[in-house]
Design a protein around this motif. Structure first.
Motif, PDB file in Angstrom:
ATOM      1  N   GLN A 174       1.012  -1.179   0.022  1.00 33.63           N
ATOM      2  CA  GLN A 174      -0.061  -0.038  -0.003  1.00 33.63           C
ATOM      3  C   GLN A 174       0.844   1.342  -0.089  1.00 33.63           C
ATOM      4  N   GLU A 175       1.921   1.260   0.595  1.00 27.22           N
ATOM      5  CA  GLU A 175       2.951   2.382   0.857  1.00 27.22           C
ATOM      6  C   GLU A 175       3.559   2.849  -0.481  1.00 27.22           C
ATOM      7  N   GLU A 176       3.920   1.586  -1.356  1.00 30.47           N
ATOM      8  CA  GLU A 176       4.386   1.834  -2.812  1.00 30.47           C
ATOM      9  C   GLU A 176       3.315   2.438  -3.697  1.00 30.47           C
ATOM     10  N   GLU A 177       2.141   1.970  -3.517  1.00 30.68           N
ATOM     11  CA  GLU A 177       0.958   2.386  -4.339  1.00 30.68           C
ATOM     12  C   GLU A 177       0.762   3.829  -3.825  1.00 30.68           C
ATOM     13  N   ARG A 178       0.824   4.411  -2.514  1.00 27.44           N
ATOM     14  CA  ARG A 178       0.542   5.592  -2.311  1.00 27.44           C
ATOM     15  C   ARG A 178       1.654   6.739  -2.840  1.00 27.44           C
ATOM     16  N   GLU A 179       2.891   6.074  -3.131  1.00 30.19           N
ATOM     17  CA  GLU A 179       4.085   6.880  -3.455  1.00 30.19           C
ATOM     18  C   GLU A 179       3.686   7.050  -5.030  1.00 30.19           C
ATOM     19  N   LYS A 180       3.334   6.108  -5.477  1.00 28.16           N
ATOM     20  CA  LYS A 180       3.083   6.147  -6.873  1.00 28.16           C
ATOM     21  C   LYS A 180       1.873   7.174  -7.297  1.00 28.16           C
ATOM     22  N   GLU A 181       0.946   7.134  -6.454  1.00 30.47           N
ATOM     23  CA  GLU A 181      -0.180   8.152  -6.708  1.00 30.47           C
ATOM     24  C   GLU A 181       0.359   9.795  -6.420  1.00 30.47           C
ATOM     25  N   GLU A 182       1.292   9.738  -5.614  1.00 33.89           N
ATOM     26  CA  GLU A 182       1.975  11.062  -5.091  1.00 33.89           C
ATOM     27  C   GLU A 182       2.730  11.600  -6.279  1.00 33.89           C
ATOM     28  N   LYS A 183       3.293  10.927  -6.983  1.00 34.46           N
ATOM     29  CA  LYS A 183       4.201  11.261  -8.086  1.00 34.46           C
ATOM     30  C   LYS A 183       3.678  11.572  -9.293  1.00 34.46           C
ATOM     31  N   LYS A 184       2.305  10.930  -9.517  1.00 32.05           N
ATOM     32  CA  LYS A 184       1.398  11.272 -10.371  1.00 32.05           C
ATOM     33  C   LYS A 184       0.635  12.793 -10.170  1.00 32.05           C
TER      34      LYS A 184
END
Length: 271
Positions: A174-184
């Motif tokens: 979930q943390e990796e998914e959250r970081e991905k969304e923030e980069k977008k």
């Protein structure tokens, strides 16, 4: 024609009953002439015959309790010799297939963990309901608990196989998914350009000079933290919240918990 058929069936039944009585009488007569040793030997042969007949069923039962798959011959054996056991086997297979599909639909590793916990909680509740129901005879409870145990072992087998697969290894946390969304979001909303920042700074300096000439002071705006620092703080807060969430579901039941409870209840029913 129908009357004749019924008559023939009745006559055949009478003949069969008469033959069975003759065989029973013959067996009793033979037993009278048997010595104690011969009687013991005959009983031993009869016990061995029963064991041979029950061996396939016992082996199938042991495989299901271990979560193993059955061969085509073993499935055919259940169909012919134990329809109820075959029906229970089909139910277990459907449960395993549904769980496999649900695993493939998981988006993160945490989703896989939650799915397992929910399924184990379901089995635990089912076992508890069976155990506490006073209207179910002990013998029937034992059979029902065995089926829950077999389901548990089947689901455990599917879960372990999935966690060893490439699909699971490629799932993000979930943390990796959250970081991905923030980069977008960063790409959609870029930070102000250097030129705009320089023009703003020059305007503030000019205003400061004018006010100083007039004997006044400008109130400096509160310095904002760089966007990167804000993101770091946000991540730390999110991480703390995520840790609390993990703790809330990882403390629930697992495979071993369900197996322990069911095994203990089955032993109690056998007393």
């Amino acid at each position: 024609m129908v009357i004749r058929s019924i008559f023939d069936h009745s006559k055949l039944k009478q003949i069969n009953n008469k033959w069975m009585k003759q065989e029973e009488t013959k067996q009793k007569e033979e037993e009278k002439d048997l010595t104690p040793e011969m009687r013991q030997l005959r009983q031993y042969e009869e016990d061995m015959r029963r064991i041979r007949e029950q061996r396939p069923k016992m082996e199938i039962d042991a495989k299901l309790k271990a979560g193993a798959d059955l061969t085509l011959d073993e499935i055919e054996y259940l169909k012919k010799n134990d329809p109820e056991a075959y029906k229970a086997y089909e139910e277990i297979r459907r449960e395993m297939e549904n769980y496999k599909k649900q695993l493939k639909n998981c988006k993160t590793k945490e989703d896989v963990e939650r799915l397992k916990m929910n399924k184990m909680g379901q089995f635990m509740a089912e076992a508890k309901s069976i155990s506490q129901n006073p209207n179910i005879p002990k013998a029937k409870k034992l059979g029902m608990m065995e089926k829950v145990l077999k389901k548990t072992m089947g689901i455990q087998k599917e879960h372990i196989e999935f966690t060893k697969s490439l699909q699971y290894q490629s799932l993000p946390t979930q943390e990796e998914e959250r970081e991905k969304e923030e980069k977008k979001k960063e790409k959609i909303q870029p930070e102000p350009t250097t030129k705009i920042a320089e023009e703003t700074e020059m305007l503030l300096e000019e205003t400061q000079k004018e006010l100083e000439e007039n004997g006044e002071e400008i109130e400096k705006p509160e310095e904002k933290k760089p966007k990167r620092e804000e993101m770091v703080e946000k991540k730390e807060i999110d991480l703390e919240q995520e840790t609390e969430k993990k703790g809330s579901y990882q403390s629930t039941v697992d495979f071993e918990d369900v197996k322990t409870v069911i095994t203990a209840e089955m032993k109690r029913f056998l007393k």
